[in-house]
Write a protein that holds these residues in place. Structure first.
Motif, PDB file in Angstrom:
ATOM      1  N   UNK A 165      16.189   7.296  -7.736  1.00 11.61           N
ATOM      2  CA  UNK A 165      14.928   6.990  -7.040  1.00 11.61           C
ATOM      3  C   UNK A 165      13.972   6.237  -7.950  1.00 11.61           C
ATOM      4  N   UNK A 166      13.864   6.727  -9.198  1.00 14.40           N
ATOM      5  CA  UNK A 166      12.944   6.091 -10.143  1.00 14.40           C
ATOM      6  C   UNK A 166      13.367   4.653 -10.430  1.00 14.40           C
ATOM      7  N   UNK A 190      12.267  -2.292  -7.276  1.00 16.81           N
ATOM      8  CA  UNK A 190      11.488  -2.931  -6.209  1.00 16.81           C
ATOM      9  C   UNK A 190      10.190  -3.511  -6.772  1.00 16.81           C
ATOM     10  N   UNK A 191       9.515  -2.702  -7.606  1.00 14.78           N
ATOM     11  CA  UNK A 191       8.246  -3.151  -8.193  1.00 14.78           C
ATOM     12  C   UNK A 191       8.475  -4.339  -9.122  1.00 14.78           C
ATOM     13  N   UNK A 192       9.571  -4.265  -9.892  1.00 17.19           N
ATOM     14  CA  UNK A 192       9.892  -5.354 -10.799  1.00 17.19           C
ATOM     15  C   UNK A 192      10.195  -6.643 -10.045  1.00 17.19           C
ATOM     16  N   UNK A 196      16.765  10.026 -11.079  1.00 13.05           N
ATOM     17  CA  UNK A 196      16.946   8.785 -11.846  1.00 13.05           C
ATOM     18  C   UNK A 196      17.154   7.603 -10.915  1.00 13.05           C
ATOM     19  N   UNK A 210       1.918 -12.467   0.208  1.00  8.87           N
ATOM     20  CA  UNK A 210       2.016 -11.162  -0.463  1.00  8.87           C
ATOM     21  C   UNK A 210       0.660 -10.534  -0.769  1.00  8.87           C
ATOM     22  N   UNK A 260       6.197 -12.570  -7.665  1.00  8.72           N
ATOM     23  CA  UNK A 260       4.776 -12.722  -7.364  1.00  8.72           C
ATOM     24  C   UNK A 260       4.309 -14.144  -7.674  1.00  8.72           C
ATOM     25  N   UNK A 304      12.700   2.438  -7.493  1.00 10.65           N
ATOM     26  CA  UNK A 304      11.269   2.132  -7.394  1.00 10.65           C
ATOM     27  C   UNK A 304      10.878   1.064  -8.408  1.00 10.65           C
ATOM     28  N   UNK A 305      11.325   1.259  -9.654  1.00 11.34           N
ATOM     29  CA  UNK A 305      10.999   0.276 -10.691  1.00 11.34           C
ATOM     30  C   UNK A 305      11.634  -1.071 -10.339  1.00 11.34           C
ATOM     31  N   UNK A 316       9.024  -7.441  -7.169  1.00 10.24           N
ATOM     32  CA  UNK A 316       7.741  -7.947  -6.679  1.00 10.24           C
ATOM     33  C   UNK A 316       6.985  -8.674  -7.772  1.00 10.24           C
ATOM     34  N   UNK A 317       7.014  -8.064  -8.963  1.00  8.80           N
ATOM     35  CA  UNK A 317       6.308  -8.683 -10.086  1.00  8.80           C
ATOM     36  C   UNK A 317       6.935 -10.032 -10.410  1.00  8.80           C
ATOM     37  N   UNK A 359       0.058  -7.219   2.367  1.00  3.74           N
ATOM     38  CA  UNK A 359       0.951  -8.353   2.194  1.00  3.74           C
ATOM     39  C   UNK A 359       2.284  -8.151   2.890  1.00  3.74           C
TER      40      UNK A 359
END
Lengths: 278, 139
Positions: B31-32, B38-40, B29, B79, B46, B35-36, B42-43, B110
């Motif tokens: 890790x997930x 970090x991605x969030x 949980x 990026x 962006x 990850x979300x 970035x989004x 990027x």
């Protein structure tokens, strides 16, 4: 409980072992050929960081040992027999990949020993996993008499399955290209899809005992203990494989996260179907 | 097999989730969610459709065969990922161009850097070496 199988230790003859060895070669070829015919794998043999390669081979040995323990084809319940199985599978993997690399003219005279050994070493990893898996998959119906399942064993199998499928696609350029093409929103969606897919497999393949649990407890417990834990395993395996192949060198954490997400998809698939494959 | 026996036998036993399962699930949980996260992030940060900004940095100059190699790194400050980045090194002495070397970097992701090298017959340390990226392709 595990039934009387003709391959119990006392019943094992040299002929049985020879048959198993042939099966192992079959499995090695079956599992290794997609990677043998992947261009990036040829250059990895000489471009890979040597320490990472050594670490990779050592981890592969640990993996084989674990697979031998979880699904030992000779019902080998001793560390000695498991180790012999692991080494035999590694040996089969090395011989099979060397033979195929020669047959495809990917190693020949005029190449340095470094390059030849590197190529064989990298290819031996999937081949040896195939050799180990084949004894179970191609063998007589021995699927029933596996070791009693433990949660640690399940996690290990998931890691093995994840490593195998991740390794199959990680060397290709497409993996990083997809990561560069995707936006973070795509990546987040892929995370959700990966977890849902993993859970669908976990639930439908019914990891032992899950279906017996009463009420709604089974769903959330299997989601937490298998799907989420399995996805965690898949992510770690993806990161490790990317690092091993030097894909993460000099790359910003955000981009690494994207790559891990992309590779996490096949990894999660591998973790989910580990029971069927390895 | 012990598992099965426990499931059928002791009802109370199956209610309790073993510690290892909690821990493994919790790690998954974490890790997930990381990850979300970090991605969030970035989004969220962006900036949209911006071009890559690749500059070339000189790492070191080493002798290579009869000549020299200038090890370089293409650094992307944007990026956006750049593909097929062509980099050029122009070596000049006393205002006159002595030598030009070119290389292509497959990908410069990027906010990341990728390394390469430029070969020169003359020593790039003597004189003025100007490095720049010539162009890129969108991946």
């Amino acid at each position: 409980m595990s039934g009387q199988s003709k391959s119990e230790p006392q019943g094992l003859t040299s002929r049985d072992y020879a048959v198993d060895l042939f099966r192992a070669f079959g499995g090695a070829v079956l599992f290794a050929f997609p990677l043998l015919m992947t261009m990036e794998m040829w250059s990895l043999g000489f471009s890979m960081d040597r320490w990472r390669l050594v670490l990779f081979l050592l981890l592969n040995l640990v993996l084989l040992e674990g697979l031998a323990f979880v699904a030992g084809f000779r019902r080998a319940f001793s560390v000695k027999d498991d180790t012999l199985d692991a080494l035999a599978a590694f040996g089969v993997g090395i011989v099979a990949s060397a033979a195929l690399l020669v047959a495809l003219d990917l190693i020949s005279w005029g190449m340095t020993a470094d390059e030849v050994l590197g190529k064989i070493a990298v290819q031996a990893v999937p081949a040896s996993i195939g050799a180990m898996a084949a004894r179970r998959q191609l063998g007589d119906s021995e699927g029933e008499d596996e070791r009693p399942d433990s949660f640690g064993g399940e996690l290990f199998l998931m890691a093995a399955g994840a490593l195998f499928l991740a390794f199959n696609v990680a060397p290709t350029e497409e993996m990083i290209l997809i990561a560069y093409l995707m936006t973070p929103w795509h990546a987040i969606a892929l995370v959700v899809v990966s977890i849902l897919m993993l859970h669908a497999f976990v639930y439908s393949l019914e990891f032992s005992g899950q279906e017996d649990r009463p009420g709604g407890d089974g769903f959330w417990r299997s989601f937490w203990s298998y799907s989420l834990a399995g996805y965690g395993v898949a992510l770690l395996v993806s990161l490790y494989v990317l690092w091993t192949f030097g894909r993460t060198d000099g790359v910003a954490p955000g981009q690494v996260a994207m790559m891990v997400t992309v590779l996490g998809f096949p990894s999660a698939l591998g973790a989910a179907i580990a029971r069927l494959v390895v | 097999m012990a598992d099965v026996a426990a499931d059928h036998g002791a009802e109370g036993e199956s209610e309790r989730t073993p510690l290892l399962e909690w821990v493994a699930g919790a790690i998954g949980a974490i890790l997930t969610l990381t990850l979300i996260g970090v991605l969030g992030w970035q989004a969220w940060t962006n900036p949209g459709d911006v071009p890559p900004e690749v500059t070339v940095r000189l790492e070191e100059v080493l002798p290579a065969g009869a000549g020299f190699v200038a090890r370089i790194a293409g650094v992307n400050a944007s990026p956006e990922t750049a593909a097929a980045v062509e980099v050029e090194g122009v070596l000049s002495r006393d205002g006159e161009v002595v030598e030009t070397a070119r290389a292509t970097l497959d990908y410069v992701p990027g906010h990341s850097e990728k390394r390469g090298g430029l070969f020169f017959a003359e020593d790039p340390r003597e004189g003025d070496l100007r490095l720049r990226a010539l162009g890129y392709q969108e991946p």
